[in-house]
Design an enzyme around this catalytic site. Structure first.
Site, PDB file in Angstrom:
ATOM      1  N   PHE A 157       1.661  -3.507   3.882  1.00 56.74           N
ATOM      2  CA  PHE A 157       1.984  -4.838   4.391  1.00 56.74           C
ATOM      3  C   PHE A 157       3.472  -5.102   4.149  1.00 56.74           C
ATOM      4  O   PHE A 157       4.013  -4.789   3.090  1.00 56.74           O
ATOM      5  CB  PHE A 157       1.164  -5.907   3.658  1.00 56.74           C
ATOM      6  CG  PHE A 157      -0.276  -5.996   4.092  1.00 56.74           C
ATOM      7  CD1 PHE A 157      -0.781  -5.225   5.110  1.00 56.74           C
ATOM      8  CD2 PHE A 157      -1.132  -6.891   3.455  1.00 56.74           C
ATOM      9  CE1 PHE A 157      -2.101  -5.318   5.505  1.00 56.74           C
ATOM     10  CE2 PHE A 157      -2.465  -7.004   3.838  1.00 56.74           C
ATOM     11  CZ  PHE A 157      -2.953  -6.215   4.862  1.00 56.74           C
ATOM     12  N   LYS A 184      -9.457   8.138   2.561  1.00 59.24           N
ATOM     13  CA  LYS A 184      -9.941   6.776   2.340  1.00 59.24           C
ATOM     14  C   LYS A 184     -11.374   6.599   2.831  1.00 59.24           C
ATOM     15  O   LYS A 184     -12.044   5.638   2.449  1.00 59.24           O
ATOM     16  CB  LYS A 184      -9.033   5.758   3.033  1.00 59.24           C
ATOM     17  CG  LYS A 184      -7.672   5.563   2.377  1.00 59.24           C
ATOM     18  CD  LYS A 184      -6.885   4.463   3.086  1.00 59.24           C
ATOM     19  CE  LYS A 184      -5.519   4.239   2.434  1.00 59.24           C
ATOM     20  NZ  LYS A 184      -4.563   5.314   2.764  1.00 59.24           N
ATOM     21  N   HIS A 199      -2.534   7.789   6.524  1.00 58.85           N
ATOM     22  CA  HIS A 199      -2.812   6.506   5.888  1.00 58.85           C
ATOM     23  C   HIS A 199      -4.234   6.082   6.226  1.00 58.85           C
ATOM     24  O   HIS A 199      -4.971   5.638   5.347  1.00 58.85           O
ATOM     25  CB  HIS A 199      -1.791   5.467   6.338  1.00 58.85           C
ATOM     26  CG  HIS A 199      -1.882   4.167   5.630  1.00 58.85           C
ATOM     27  ND1 HIS A 199      -1.799   4.049   4.256  1.00 58.85           N
ATOM     28  CD2 HIS A 199      -2.065   2.896   6.103  1.00 58.85           C
ATOM     29  CE1 HIS A 199      -1.929   2.776   3.907  1.00 58.85           C
ATOM     30  NE2 HIS A 199      -2.089   2.063   5.011  1.00 58.85           N
ATOM     31  N   HIS A 213      -9.651   2.112  -0.048  1.00 59.90           N
ATOM     32  CA  HIS A 213      -8.198   1.902  -0.056  1.00 59.90           C
ATOM     33  C   HIS A 213      -7.776   1.367  -1.418  1.00 59.90           C
ATOM     34  O   HIS A 213      -8.081   0.233  -1.765  1.00 59.90           O
ATOM     35  CB  HIS A 213      -7.826   0.924   1.054  1.00 59.90           C
ATOM     36  CG  HIS A 213      -6.361   0.840   1.333  1.00 59.90           C
ATOM     37  ND1 HIS A 213      -5.402   1.410   0.523  1.00 59.90           N
ATOM     38  CD2 HIS A 213      -5.677   0.251   2.358  1.00 59.90           C
ATOM     39  CE1 HIS A 213      -4.216   1.164   1.016  1.00 59.90           C
ATOM     40  NE2 HIS A 213      -4.348   0.472   2.132  1.00 59.90           N
ATOM     41  N   CYS A 233       0.811  -1.229   0.000  1.00 60.16           N
ATOM     42  CA  CYS A 233       0.000   0.000   0.000  1.00 60.16           C
ATOM     43  C   CYS A 233       0.839   1.271   0.000  1.00 60.16           C
ATOM     44  O   CYS A 233       0.294   2.367  -0.144  1.00 60.16           O
ATOM     45  CB  CYS A 233      -0.948  -0.018   1.188  1.00 60.16           C
ATOM     46  SG  CYS A 233      -1.966  -1.508   1.237  1.00 60.16           S
ATOM     47  N   GLU A 293      -0.864   5.097  13.976  1.00 59.15           N
ATOM     48  CA  GLU A 293      -0.492   6.314  13.241  1.00 59.15           C
ATOM     49  C   GLU A 293      -0.761   7.563  14.081  1.00 59.15           C
ATOM     50  O   GLU A 293       0.030   8.510  14.088  1.00 59.15           O
ATOM     51  CB  GLU A 293      -1.243   6.382  11.919  1.00 59.15           C
ATOM     52  CG  GLU A 293      -0.784   7.524  11.029  1.00 59.15           C
ATOM     53  CD  GLU A 293      -1.435   7.511   9.652  1.00 59.15           C
ATOM     54  OE1 GLU A 293      -1.028   8.326   8.807  1.00 59.15           O
ATOM     55  OE2 GLU A 293      -2.361   6.692   9.427  1.00 59.15           O
TER      56      GLU A 293
END
Length: 415
Positions: free
Chosen positions: A401, A337, A305, A342, A165, A316
């Site tokens: 990831f 998002k 994010h 996403h 991502c 975060e």
């Protein structure tokens, strides 16, 4: 890395909110949700039956059908977004040194639908290996920048980054470094993804990463909400034209913003979960600020994010508090998002566009779908409505990831 400055002169987007940058920006600032029930396939037996699909997109409006059939959808999205970005920048490659113009476009997964189709056909056959001759070139991730370079004859650096991502952000960061180091004067860069299909949805369901709020898909992406239950899968592409400042000035280009700092770190913690203390996220934001030579309090907007996962949003938020101190509660932060879903490998690119336009227009996109406060997520998330605010710097975070972290810092251009 030298004194070469890097500016953004063009933008292109294919998103769940619209298939051009103006449509995308209008949807973002209006707080529109791009989520709905899946139309790509019969999802009735899946745990998650909704996604943020690209809508009203017909590749034959841009390419002859015969050529389009040689490409996967992720390359379709990349080409269309790249075309828009190049046109938006006003680039004329007939008078530009093509040997100093390159392309870096990535994807988290690449041609997943192509792989599904070819393997399914083989498994259902008699064992005779009958594969489409375009199977491999349709599927591989680096074919997207290949197609863009071939269309425009660009002979500069040409490759893909893959960091889940964080891919789109990594590609933009690499393009920035190549211009800074003198390898190129112009770069087309971003990310593309087309994973709204059976293996994409099924795979993320198996990881328990997706929201299963099938009764209310438009509000399913709930970053920072106490009842968030996972992200909503999206698709599309975002593209930027990065250009060396003097090169842009010589041709009289319109400049959206300057990319002044990047950050690239790893959590080195877990395959899919973030470091719970946000150590990698903290380090990547500090790197971007240090590269730009900017104090934390100069940042007016941070596009997080913010995937709407229970662990990620908290980690975060913790990292932001450690980097920005008291200013963490004063600057505008949020997650687009909540509207786009996403986009995996394309997320960083469309979120970079949102950050750039926030600086350019002085308008902060909202975070929608907030219903219940989470005491661990207590920043100024700009909920529900866009906020008019003159800002000079914006930071965009993406994490992937494998523990990949990447950040981009955009500023208003100073002469």
């Amino acid at each position: 890395m030298g004194n070469r400055r890097v500016v953004v002169t063009g933008l292109g987007a294919v998103t769940p909110l619209g298939n051009t940058v103006p449509d995308y920006w209008t949807g973002l600032t209006a707080g529109v949700s791009g989520a709905d029930m899946i139309t790509r396939f019969d999802a009735s037996k899946f745990k998650t039956r909704f996604a943020c699909e690209v809508k009203n997109f017909d590749i034959t409006q841009y390419l002859p059908r015969q050529e389009a059939r040689k490409m996967d959808a992720f390359s379709h999205y990349a080409l269309v977004a790249a075309d828009e970005a190049i046109a938006d920048a006003g680039l004329n490659f007939d008078v530009t040194d093509k040997a100093r113009a390159g392309v870096i476009i990535g994807s988290g997964i690449g041609g997943l639908a192509t792989f599904r189709d070819e393997v399914t056909a083989f498994a259902q056959g008699d064992g005779t290996p009958r594969f489409n001759p375009f199977f491999i070139p349709k599927m591989i991730i680096d074919i997207a920048p290949g197609h863009v370079s071939m269309k425009y004859g660009l002979r500069g650096p040409n490759y893909s980054c893959v960091s889940a991502c964080a891919t789109g952000t990594n590609c933009i960061a690499d393009a920035w470094m190549l211009i800074k180091m003198g390898f190129a004067d112009v770069m087309v860069t971003g990310g593309a993804e087309a994973a709204v299909n059976e293996p994409g949805v099924g795979g993320f369901n198996a990881l328990k990463a997706l929201s299963e709020r099938n009764d209310d898909p438009k509000t399913a992406s709930r970053p920072f909400d106490k009842d968030r239950d996972g992200f909503v899968l999206g698709e599309g592409s975002g593209m930027l034209i990065l250009e060396e400042y003097e090169h842009a000035m010589r041709r009289g280009a319109r400049v959206y913003a300057e990319l002044t700092g990047i950050g690239l770190t790893a959590d080195a913690y877990h395959m899919t979960a973030p470091d719970p203390d946000g150590k990698g996220a903290l380090a990547v934001m500090k790197q971007a600020l240090d590269q730009a030579g900017l104090k934390p309090e100069a940042v007016g907007y941070l596009n997080m994010h913010g995937t709407s996962t229970p662990l990620g949003d908290v980690a975060e938020t913790k990292a932001i508090k450690q980097v920005f101190g008291d200013h963490a509660y004063k600057m505008n932060v949020g997650s687009t998002k909540s509207m786009t879903g996403h986009l995996l490998g394309a997320a960083g690119a469309i979120e970079a566009i949102a950050s750039i336009l926030a600086v350019y227009h002085g308008l902060i996109p909202p975070t929608i779908n907030h219903f219940t406060d989470d005491p661990e997520c207590d920043l100024n998330y700009t909920f529900h409505k866009a906020e008019k605010k003159d800002i000079t710097a914006a930071l965009s975070n993406t994490f992937g990831f494998g523990g990949h972290n990447a950040s981009l810092l955009f500023q208003k251009v100073s002469v």
